[in-house]
Design a protein around this motif. Structure first.
Motif, PDB file in Angstrom:
ATOM      1  N   LYS A 136      -0.616  -1.181   3.790  1.00  0.00           N
ATOM      2  CA  LYS A 136       0.396  -1.007   2.748  1.00  0.00           C
ATOM      3  C   LYS A 136      -0.138  -1.128   1.325  1.00  0.00           C
ATOM      4  N   GLY A 182      -2.036  -0.032  -2.103  1.00  0.00           N
ATOM      5  CA  GLY A 182      -2.389   1.192  -2.828  1.00  0.00           C
ATOM      6  C   GLY A 182      -1.271   2.210  -2.908  1.00  0.00           C
ATOM      7  N   ASP A 183      -1.566   3.275  -3.607  1.00  0.00           N
ATOM      8  CA  ASP A 183      -0.618   4.361  -3.848  1.00  0.00           C
ATOM      9  C   ASP A 183      -0.350   5.114  -2.541  1.00  0.00           C
ATOM     10  N   GLU A 184       0.913   5.277  -2.197  1.00  0.00           N
ATOM     11  CA  GLU A 184       1.244   5.880  -0.894  1.00  0.00           C
ATOM     12  C   GLU A 184       0.805   7.336  -0.793  1.00  0.00           C
ATOM     13  N   ALA A 185       0.901   8.076  -1.880  1.00  0.00           N
ATOM     14  CA  ALA A 185       0.458   9.475  -1.847  1.00  0.00           C
ATOM     15  C   ALA A 185      -1.034   9.540  -1.507  1.00  0.00           C
ATOM     16  N   ASN A 186      -1.801   8.624  -2.093  1.00  0.00           N
ATOM     17  CA  ASN A 186      -3.237   8.563  -1.789  1.00  0.00           C
ATOM     18  C   ASN A 186      -3.484   8.125  -0.353  1.00  0.00           C
ATOM     19  N   ASN A 187      -2.654   7.195   0.138  1.00  0.00           N
ATOM     20  CA  ASN A 187      -2.785   6.719   1.518  1.00  0.00           C
ATOM     21  C   ASN A 187      -2.552   7.857   2.511  1.00  0.00           C
TER      22      ASN A 187
END
Length: 171
Positions: free
Chosen positions: A106, A108-113
């Motif tokens: 969970k 970091g940036d979700e788009a990057n994940n």
């Protein structure tokens, strides 16, 4: 300092054993990915599954395939053995098809994940294609932290369970 959790203890105690793939011995963990997938295939579970919906909720998490932190193209040492085992399983059961899933924790940036987990899933898919079983890999998807269970505030070691690669059978 925190005591290690039970799941962390289990992980460190895993020992390679011979997993029987129709007379060929693969090195894997008892109850691990290879063992579970082969048991399912041998039991006729795949053949008897009516459709994709019957298979979509059972994922087999790689015990040993891990990417270097932040990378989608560099695997940690020891990962290749399990990829080779998966190739052997698919070659032994040429009718079986799979999908690959990538997951992050969970942080970091979700788009990057999502981007990272998708790139990792595609990397595994292309590795399987290069090994000659591409026709059996019918999809690869990155889920980011959608299915993560450990809070972003937890320690890196605790969040490791959410950073994984997995496969499921598909039709």
């Amino acid at each position: 300092t925190m005591m290690p959790t039970d799941s962390a203890m289990v992980t460190t105690n895993k020992v390679d054993e011979d997993i029987d793939l129709n007379g060929v011995a693969l090195k894997g963990y008892r109850g691990g990915m290879e063992d579970s997938m082969i048991s399912f295939l041998k039991s006729g579970g795949y053949t008897n599954a009516a459709d994709d919906a019957a298979l979509k909720d059972t994922w087999y998490t790689f015990d040993k395939v891990n990417f270097k932190m932040g990378s989608s193209t560099e695997l940690e040492a020891g990962s290749q053995v399990q990829l080779d085992n998966l190739v052997a399983i698919l070659k032994a059961y040429p009718d079986a098809k799979i999908k690959v899933g990538g997951y992050t924790d969970k942080v970091g940036d979700e788009a990057n994940n999502v981007k990272l987990s998708t790139a990792r899933a595609n990397y595994i898919k292309s590795a399987l294609e290069k090994a000659g079983v591409g026709a059996q890999v019918i999809g690869a998807e990155g889920y980011g932290s959608k299915f993560a269970t450990v809070a972003a505030t937890a320690s890196d070691a605790e969040r490791a369970i959410d950073r994984k690669m997995a496969v499921r059978f598909a039709k």
